[in-house]
Design an enzyme around this catalytic site. Structure first.
Site, PDB file in Angstrom:
ATOM      1  N   SER A   1      31.499  33.648  38.248  1.00 29.23           N
ATOM      2  CA  SER A   1      31.576  33.816  39.704  1.00 29.23           C
ATOM      3  C   SER A   1      30.235  33.424  40.299  1.00 29.23           C
ATOM      4  O   SER A   1      29.204  34.028  39.973  1.00 29.23           O
ATOM      5  CB  SER A   1      31.867  35.275  40.056  1.00 29.23           C
ATOM      6  OG  SER A   1      31.510  35.509  41.404  1.00 29.23           O
TER       7      SER A   1
ATOM      8  N   HIS B   1      34.635  30.420  39.645  1.00 28.98           N
ATOM      9  CA  HIS B   1      35.277  31.397  40.530  1.00 28.98           C
ATOM     10  C   HIS B   1      34.452  31.497  41.821  1.00 28.98           C
ATOM     11  O   HIS B   1      33.234  31.705  41.777  1.00 28.98           O
ATOM     12  CB  HIS B   1      35.310  32.733  39.800  1.00 28.98           C
ATOM     13  CG  HIS B   1      36.042  33.832  40.492  1.00 28.98           C
ATOM     14  ND1 HIS B   1      37.422  33.965  40.467  1.00 28.98           N
ATOM     15  CD2 HIS B   1      35.586  34.887  41.214  1.00 28.98           C
ATOM     16  CE1 HIS B   1      37.774  35.049  41.134  1.00 28.98           C
ATOM     17  NE2 HIS B   1      36.675  35.629  41.614  1.00 28.98           N
TER      18      HIS B   1
ATOM     19  N   ASP C   1      34.083  33.475  45.364  1.00 32.63           N
ATOM     20  CA  ASP C   1      34.466  34.720  46.036  1.00 32.63           C
ATOM     21  C   ASP C   1      34.260  34.626  47.536  1.00 32.63           C
ATOM     22  O   ASP C   1      33.124  34.495  48.005  1.00 32.63           O
ATOM     23  CB  ASP C   1      33.608  35.868  45.487  1.00 32.63           C
ATOM     24  CG  ASP C   1      34.087  36.324  44.124  1.00 32.63           C
ATOM     25  OD1 ASP C   1      35.292  36.589  43.988  1.00 32.63           O
ATOM     26  OD2 ASP C   1      33.254  36.403  43.204  1.00 32.63           O
TER      27      ASP C   1
ATOM     28  N   MET D   1      34.521  36.453  51.158  1.00 26.68           N
ATOM     29  CA  MET D   1      34.564  37.800  51.764  1.00 26.68           C
ATOM     30  C   MET D   1      34.364  37.703  53.261  1.00 26.68           C
ATOM     31  O   MET D   1      33.533  36.906  53.713  1.00 26.68           O
ATOM     32  CB  MET D   1      33.448  38.660  51.173  1.00 26.68           C
ATOM     33  CG  MET D   1      33.493  38.742  49.669  1.00 26.68           C
ATOM     34  SD  MET D   1      32.164  39.785  49.056  1.00 26.68           S
ATOM     35  CE  MET D   1      32.413  39.609  47.285  1.00 26.68           C
TER      36      MET D   1
ATOM     37  N   HIS E   1      38.970  33.015  45.289  1.00 30.56           N
ATOM     38  CA  HIS E   1      39.450  34.394  45.414  1.00 30.56           C
ATOM     39  C   HIS E   1      39.211  34.840  46.855  1.00 30.56           C
ATOM     40  O   HIS E   1      38.076  35.100  47.248  1.00 30.56           O
ATOM     41  CB  HIS E   1      38.665  35.271  44.417  1.00 30.56           C
ATOM     42  CG  HIS E   1      38.985  36.723  44.478  1.00 30.56           C
ATOM     43  ND1 HIS E   1      38.197  37.671  43.860  1.00 30.56           N
ATOM     44  CD2 HIS E   1      40.006  37.413  45.057  1.00 30.56           C
ATOM     45  CE1 HIS E   1      38.713  38.865  44.063  1.00 30.56           C
ATOM     46  NE2 HIS E   1      39.798  38.744  44.794  1.00 30.56           N
TER      47      HIS E   1
ATOM     48  N   MET F   1      39.087  37.337  49.578  1.00 32.56           N
ATOM     49  CA  MET F   1      39.047  38.773  49.920  1.00 32.56           C
ATOM     50  C   MET F   1      38.902  38.852  51.432  1.00 32.56           C
ATOM     51  O   MET F   1      37.860  39.248  51.971  1.00 32.56           O
ATOM     52  CB  MET F   1      37.861  39.433  49.196  1.00 32.56           C
ATOM     53  CG  MET F   1      38.101  39.579  47.700  1.00 32.56           C
ATOM     54  SD  MET F   1      36.585  39.939  46.787  1.00 32.56           S
ATOM     55  CE  MET F   1      35.973  38.286  46.582  1.00 32.56           C
TER      56      MET F   1
ATOM     57  N   MET G   1      41.890  43.522  39.813  1.00 31.23           N
ATOM     58  CA  MET G   1      40.470  43.818  40.063  1.00 31.23           C
ATOM     59  C   MET G   1      40.032  45.005  39.210  1.00 31.23           C
ATOM     60  O   MET G   1      40.696  46.046  39.193  1.00 31.23           O
ATOM     61  CB  MET G   1      40.235  44.156  41.536  1.00 31.23           C
ATOM     62  CG  MET G   1      40.371  42.994  42.509  1.00 31.23           C
ATOM     63  SD  MET G   1      39.234  41.625  42.204  1.00 31.23           S
ATOM     64  CE  MET G   1      37.634  42.415  42.360  1.00 31.23           C
TER      65      MET G   1
ATOM     66  N   ASP H   1      38.464  40.724  36.989  1.00 36.60           N
ATOM     67  CA  ASP H   1      37.302  40.344  37.784  1.00 36.60           C
ATOM     68  C   ASP H   1      36.551  41.614  38.161  1.00 36.60           C
ATOM     69  O   ASP H   1      37.096  42.485  38.840  1.00 36.60           O
ATOM     70  CB  ASP H   1      37.835  39.630  39.035  1.00 36.60           C
ATOM     71  CG  ASP H   1      36.755  39.118  39.957  1.00 36.60           C
ATOM     72  OD1 ASP H   1      35.573  39.178  39.591  1.00 36.60           O
ATOM     73  OD2 ASP H   1      37.108  38.647  41.058  1.00 36.60           O
TER      74      ASP H   1
HETATM   75  C1  DX5 Z   1      33.830  41.240  43.487  1.00 33.30           C
HETATM   76  C2  DX5 Z   1      34.094  39.783  43.143  1.00 33.30           C
HETATM   77  C3  DX5 Z   1      33.762  39.399  41.728  1.00 33.30           C
HETATM   78  C4  DX5 Z   1      32.378  39.631  41.315  1.00 33.30           C
HETATM   79  C5  DX5 Z   1      32.278  39.642  39.802  1.00 33.30           C
HETATM   80  O1  DX5 Z   1      34.286  41.519  44.748  1.00 33.30           O
HETATM   81  O2  DX5 Z   1      35.449  39.476  43.320  1.00 33.30           O
HETATM   82  O3  DX5 Z   1      34.159  38.075  41.408  1.00 33.30           O
HETATM   83  O4  DX5 Z   1      31.446  38.726  41.828  1.00 33.30           O
HETATM   84  O5  DX5 Z   1      31.246  40.425  39.625  1.00 33.30           O
HETATM   85  P1  DX5 Z   1      30.452  40.905  38.355  1.00 33.30           P
HETATM   86  O6  DX5 Z   1      30.879  40.092  37.184  1.00 33.30           O
HETATM   87  O7  DX5 Z   1      29.067  40.660  38.789  1.00 33.30           O
HETATM   88  O8  DX5 Z   1      30.809  42.339  38.227  1.00 33.30           O
HETATM   89 ZN    ZN Z   2      36.368  37.499  42.547  1.00 34.93          ZN
END
Ligand code: DX5
Ligand code: ZN
Length: 233
Positions: free
Chosen positions: A21, A46, A48, A50, A80, A82, A151, A186
């Site tokens: 990620s 990956h 992310d 947000m 991903h 969110m 998750m 994840d």
């Molecule tokens: C959390 C994200 C993850 C995150 C993974 O909201 O979706 O993809 O970055 O995090 P680690 O591996 O750092 O726990």
């Molecule tokens: Zn993620």
């Protein structure tokens, strides 16, 4: 298409997939970070996204996804979302070079329609659930999504501790979705937690802090996969 990324999210697998990620990458040198983890054996990247509403944090948008695509033209990009209105952002991420889009079940009124829209755009489609959402909420879509993201932390931040309550959910989904779809986890994935995830039937492991924080990203990726390869793909 010549040079297009090979799809790892549909069909049989010979080894679990590992996707760093970029949330934990050094953003001042994102292109080099992406190329480094790809050379070190990453199967996908990956990304992310947000929005500060669905999760209490902001991260990045389609422009960063497009930058990842430019840095690594042949890598599989796993987005991903969110965010509260995932349907508004399918087209921008398609244009930005995404290969898979996963949205959260908790925010979508018509998941079936959104899965179809993503697939019609030529991508694979995933549905994600937060730690408090039961796996049974995914039952109606077990034949329709390519990927189920369970998750293993509350979404919003990298570097949190793995929640073991995610493991029985993975077992239940894997039993019902068969071997040709991906079950992805994840959050909080490192060598030890990855072994538990693989035992539960997870075949796509996302890791941010552990991979980007390791002196040897190659060893970190190999230990998460649980299988050592001589070279990256
Ligand atoms: C959390 C994200 C993850 C995150 C993974 O909201 O979706 O993809 O970055 O995090 P680690 O591996 O750092 O726990
Ligand atoms: Zn993620």
């Amino acid at each position: 298409m010549a040079g297009a990324p090979v799809c790892p999210f549909r069909g049989p697998l010979t080894a679990p997939l590992v996707g760093p990620s970029i949330l934990s990458a050094d953003f001042t040198r994102l292109g080099a970070e992406v190329r480094d983890v790809v050379r070190s054996g990453a199967d996908f990247i990956h990304v992310d996204i947000m929005d500060g509403h669905f999760v209490p944090n902001l991260s990045m948008g389609p422009a960063v996804c497009a930058a990842v695509r430019r840095a690594a033209p042949r890598v599989w990009i796993d987005v991903h979302l969110m965010i509260r209105n995932p349907r508004d952002f399918i087209d921008p991420f398609v244009r930005a070079g995404a290969n898979n889009i996963t949205f959260h079940l908790e925010v979508e009124r018509n998941p079936r329609l959104l899965l179809r829209r993503i697939k019609e755009a030529g991508l694979t489609a995933g549905i994600a659930i937060k730690p408090k959402t039961p796996w049974t909420a995914l039952s109606p879509f077990l034949d329709e999504a390519d990927l189920f993201l369970v998750m293993s932390v509350e979404p919003g931040f990298g570097g949190q501790a793995f929640l073991p309550s995610s493991l029985p959910k993975v077992r239940a989904i894997r039993k019902r979705c068969g071997p040709l779809r991906r079950v992805e986890m994840d959050g909080g994935i490192a060598s030890d937690t990855a072994a538990a995830c693989r035992d539960a039937g997870c075949d796509a492991l996302v890791a941010g802090a552990h991979v980007f924080g390791s002196a040897s990203r190659r060893s970190a990726i190999a230990s998460i996969r649980g299988v050592h390869r001589n070279r990256g793909r």
